[in-house]
Scaffold this active site. Structure first.
Site, PDB file in Angstrom:
ATOM      1  N   ASN A   1       0.762  -1.682   0.602  1.00  0.00           N
ATOM      2  CA  ASN A   1      -0.094  -0.307  -0.121  1.00  0.00           C
ATOM      3  C   ASN A   1       0.707   1.349  -0.136  1.00  0.00           C
ATOM      4  O   ASN A   1       1.633   1.545   1.431  1.00  0.00           O
ATOM      5  CB  ASN A   1      -0.957   0.008   0.852  1.00  0.00           C
ATOM      6  CG  ASN A   1      -1.536   1.381   1.422  1.00  0.00           C
ATOM      7  OD1 ASN A   1      -1.397   2.117   0.428  1.00  0.00           O
ATOM      8  ND2 ASN A   1      -2.279   1.442   2.475  1.00  0.00           N
ATOM      9  N   TRP A   2       1.006   2.029  -0.856  1.00  0.00           N
ATOM     10  CA  TRP A   2       1.777   3.089  -1.218  1.00  0.00           C
ATOM     11  C   TRP A   2       1.388   4.004  -0.586  1.00  0.00           C
ATOM     12  O   TRP A   2       2.499   4.913  -0.950  1.00  0.00           O
ATOM     13  CB  TRP A   2       2.077   3.125  -2.554  1.00  0.00           C
ATOM     14  CG  TRP A   2       3.010   2.480  -2.768  1.00  0.00           C
ATOM     15  CD1 TRP A   2       3.739   1.057  -3.381  1.00  0.00           C
ATOM     16  CD2 TRP A   2       3.364   2.378  -4.836  1.00  0.00           C
ATOM     17  NE1 TRP A   2       4.153   0.635  -3.900  1.00  0.00           N
ATOM     18  CE2 TRP A   2       3.787   1.523  -5.242  1.00  0.00           C
ATOM     19  CE3 TRP A   2       2.694   3.055  -6.269  1.00  0.00           C
ATOM     20  CZ2 TRP A   2       4.843   1.218  -6.416  1.00  0.00           C
ATOM     21  CZ3 TRP A   2       3.478   2.812  -7.132  1.00  0.00           C
ATOM     22  CH2 TRP A   2       4.383   1.698  -7.219  1.00  0.00           C
ATOM     23  N   LYS A   3      -0.133   4.166  -0.114  1.00  0.00           N
ATOM     24  CA  LYS A   3      -0.196   5.606   0.266  1.00  0.00           C
ATOM     25  C   LYS A   3      -0.151   6.114  -0.454  1.00  0.00           C
ATOM     26  O   LYS A   3      -0.378   6.112  -1.904  1.00  0.00           O
ATOM     27  CB  LYS A   3       0.008   5.514   2.337  1.00  0.00           C
ATOM     28  CG  LYS A   3       0.255   4.966   2.706  1.00  0.00           C
ATOM     29  CD  LYS A   3       0.268   4.762   4.251  1.00  0.00           C
ATOM     30  CE  LYS A   3       0.068   3.296   5.052  1.00  0.00           C
ATOM     31  NZ  LYS A   3       0.259   3.200   6.454  1.00  0.00           N
TER      32      LYS A   3
ATOM     33  N   HIS B   1      -9.043   1.403   5.131  1.00  0.00           N
ATOM     34  CA  HIS B   1      -8.337   1.689   5.754  1.00  0.00           C
ATOM     35  C   HIS B   1      -8.429   2.400   7.097  1.00  0.00           C
ATOM     36  O   HIS B   1      -8.678   3.857   7.005  1.00  0.00           O
ATOM     37  CB  HIS B   1      -6.889   2.040   4.655  1.00  0.00           C
ATOM     38  CG  HIS B   1      -5.421   2.233   4.980  1.00  0.00           C
ATOM     39  ND1 HIS B   1      -5.296   2.950   6.125  1.00  0.00           N
ATOM     40  CD2 HIS B   1      -5.059   1.102   5.254  1.00  0.00           C
ATOM     41  CE1 HIS B   1      -4.057   2.572   6.845  1.00  0.00           C
ATOM     42  NE2 HIS B   1      -4.123   1.693   5.363  1.00  0.00           N
TER      43      HIS B   1
ATOM     44  N   GLU C   1      -6.261   4.652   8.223  1.00  0.00           N
ATOM     45  CA  GLU C   1      -6.224   6.596   7.681  1.00  0.00           C
ATOM     46  C   GLU C   1      -7.299   6.722   6.771  1.00  0.00           C
ATOM     47  O   GLU C   1      -7.804   7.695   7.597  1.00  0.00           O
ATOM     48  CB  GLU C   1      -4.946   6.705   7.098  1.00  0.00           C
ATOM     49  CG  GLU C   1      -4.007   6.289   7.687  1.00  0.00           C
ATOM     50  CD  GLU C   1      -2.566   6.062   6.987  1.00  0.00           C
ATOM     51  OE1 GLU C   1      -2.899   5.668   5.295  1.00  0.00           O
ATOM     52  OE2 GLU C   1      -1.856   4.894   7.119  1.00  0.00           O
TER      53      GLU C   1
ATOM     54  N   GLU D   1      -5.047  -4.172  10.336  1.00  0.00           N
ATOM     55  CA  GLU D   1      -3.706  -3.606  11.104  1.00  0.00           C
ATOM     56  C   GLU D   1      -4.622  -2.923  12.416  1.00  0.00           C
ATOM     57  O   GLU D   1      -5.066  -2.152  12.022  1.00  0.00           O
ATOM     58  CB  GLU D   1      -3.994  -2.682   9.925  1.00  0.00           C
ATOM     59  CG  GLU D   1      -3.998  -3.285   8.331  1.00  0.00           C
ATOM     60  CD  GLU D   1      -3.110  -1.857   7.355  1.00  0.00           C
ATOM     61  OE1 GLU D   1      -2.193  -2.485   6.679  1.00  0.00           O
ATOM     62  OE2 GLU D   1      -3.883  -0.774   7.136  1.00  0.00           O
TER      63      GLU D   1
ATOM     64  N   GLY E   1       3.127   2.929  10.698  1.00  0.00           N
ATOM     65  CA  GLY E   1       4.138   2.848  10.079  1.00  0.00           C
ATOM     66  C   GLY E   1       4.665   3.773  11.802  1.00  0.00           C
ATOM     67  O   GLY E   1       5.702   4.481  11.788  1.00  0.00           O
TER      68      GLY E   1
ATOM     69  N   SER F   1       3.740  -2.065  10.550  1.00  0.00           N
ATOM     70  CA  SER F   1       4.918  -2.138  10.407  1.00  0.00           C
ATOM     71  C   SER F   1       6.123  -3.274   9.930  1.00  0.00           C
ATOM     72  O   SER F   1       6.353  -4.384  10.483  1.00  0.00           O
ATOM     73  CB  SER F   1       5.593  -2.006  11.711  1.00  0.00           C
ATOM     74  OG  SER F   1       5.650  -1.159  12.170  1.00  0.00           O
TER      75      SER F   1
ATOM     76  N   GLY G   1       3.174  -1.194   4.474  1.00  0.00           N
ATOM     77  CA  GLY G   1       2.739   0.166   3.713  1.00  0.00           C
ATOM     78  C   GLY G   1       4.533   0.545   3.680  1.00  0.00           C
ATOM     79  O   GLY G   1       4.886   0.556   2.155  1.00  0.00           O
ATOM     80  N   GLY G   2       5.323   1.478   4.195  1.00  0.00           N
ATOM     81  CA  GLY G   2       6.270   1.982   3.750  1.00  0.00           C
ATOM     82  C   GLY G   2       7.500   1.389   3.653  1.00  0.00           C
ATOM     83  O   GLY G   2       8.294   1.718   2.376  1.00  0.00           O
TER      84      GLY G   2
HETATM   85  P1  13P Z   1       3.221   0.551   7.781  1.00  0.00           P
HETATM   86  O1  13P Z   1       3.518  -0.793   6.693  1.00  0.00           O
HETATM   87  O2  13P Z   1       4.415   1.283   6.905  1.00  0.00           O
HETATM   88  O3  13P Z   1       3.337   0.331   8.930  1.00  0.00           O
HETATM   89  O4  13P Z   1       2.296   0.622   7.223  1.00  0.00           O
HETATM   90  C1  13P Z   1       1.162  -0.723   7.230  1.00  0.00           C
HETATM   91  C2  13P Z   1      -0.113   0.154   6.627  1.00  0.00           C
HETATM   92  O5  13P Z   1      -1.051   0.299   6.819  1.00  0.00           O
HETATM   93  C3  13P Z   1      -0.355  -0.478   5.155  1.00  0.00           C
HETATM   94  O6  13P Z   1      -2.275  -0.339   5.145  1.00  0.00           O
END
Ligand code: 13P
Length: 247
Positions: free
Chosen positions: A9-11, A92, A94, A162, A168, A207, A228-229
């Site tokens: 997930n590149w956000k 999500h 967020e 999640e 993050g 993470s 994510g990251g």
């Molecule tokens: P991180 O892997 O950066 O913690 O993000 C997780 C996430 O929200 C994937 O949707």
């Protein structure tokens, strides 16, 4: 046997030019036989779809619950389908926390997206406060029941667990705790959808990195990861895809 599902997930990261560089680089890598998906910003979807090898699916990170009309800033299922995008993340944390999407909105989006033929990754997860109050199982069960209210076609759904406090932050949920929650989610699905619970894929996100992916993915009830990251760098993402090399 559920095939492992490695999703990035590149956000809100990467321009179309950067997405193209990523696509060209990952296309050259040897990837294990797992299912792979990248959820990218809307502006990157077309370039990824046209340039990524076909074994990597491309998904949107959100979609409108409406078909068309006066909804400034929104993207419809028809628009996604016109780019041959057939997967979307919905709910999500967020979107829930920053854009105040509630379970009703998320349920409307899930129903609309599935009705339009899309596959959905429904995200759920608790805050730190909810976990400290030991209400996390109840909270996540509720998110599942409300998010999937009136949804019949469960084959179109993947669940991503999640925990918000692990996103993050570098604080991964322990693989044992993640497994316990994913098992609970499967039991919730079983109550309503019977044997489909054995088929549905349940992902862990929060993470996930190259050095913890193998341990997380070795758990029976964790069928994949939502990253994510660490999905932003080809080398890190490929290490997670090829996690079996670290078993
Ligand atoms: P991180 O892997 O950066 O913690 O993000 C997780 C996430 O929200 C994937 O949707």
């Amino acid at each position: 046997m559920r095939k492992k599902y490695i999703c990035g997930n590149w956000k809100m990261n990467k321009t179309p030019d950067e997405a193209l560089v990523f696509a060209r680089e990952i296309n050259e890598k040897n990837l294990d036989d797992v299912d792979i998906l990248i959820a990218a910003p809307f502006v990157d979807l077309d370039i990824l779809k046209k340039n990524l090898n076909k074994n990597i699916k491309v998904a949107a990170q959100n979609v409108s619950e409406y078909s068309d009309g006066a909804y400034t800033g929104e993207i419809s299922t028809t628009m996604l389908k016109s780019m041959e995008i057939s997967d979307v993340i919905i709910g999500h944390s967020e979107r829930r926390e920053i854009y105040l999407e509630d379970d009703t909105t998320i349920n409307n989006k899930v129903i609309h997206a599935i009705g339009e033929g899309l596959d959905v990754i429904l995200c759920v997860g608790e805050s730190l406060k909810t976990r400290e109050n030991e209400e996390h199982f109840f909270h996540v069960k509720n998110q599942i029941l409300e998010g999937l209210s009136n949804v019949e076609d469960i084959d179109k759904v993947t669940i991503a667990y999640e925990p918000i406090w692990a996103i993050g932050t570098g604080n991964t949920c322990s693989p044992e705790d993640a497994e316990k929650m994913c098992e609970n989610i499967r039991n919730t699905i079983r109550e309503r959808y019977k044997d489909a619970a054995d088929k549905i894929r349940i992902l862990y996100g929060g993470s996930v990195k190259p050095d913890n992916a193998a341990e997380i993915l070795s758990k029976d009830d964790i069928d994949g990861v939502l990253v994510g990251g660490a999905s932003l760098k080809v080398d890190d993402f490929v290490k997670i895809i090829n996690y079996k090399e670290n078993l």
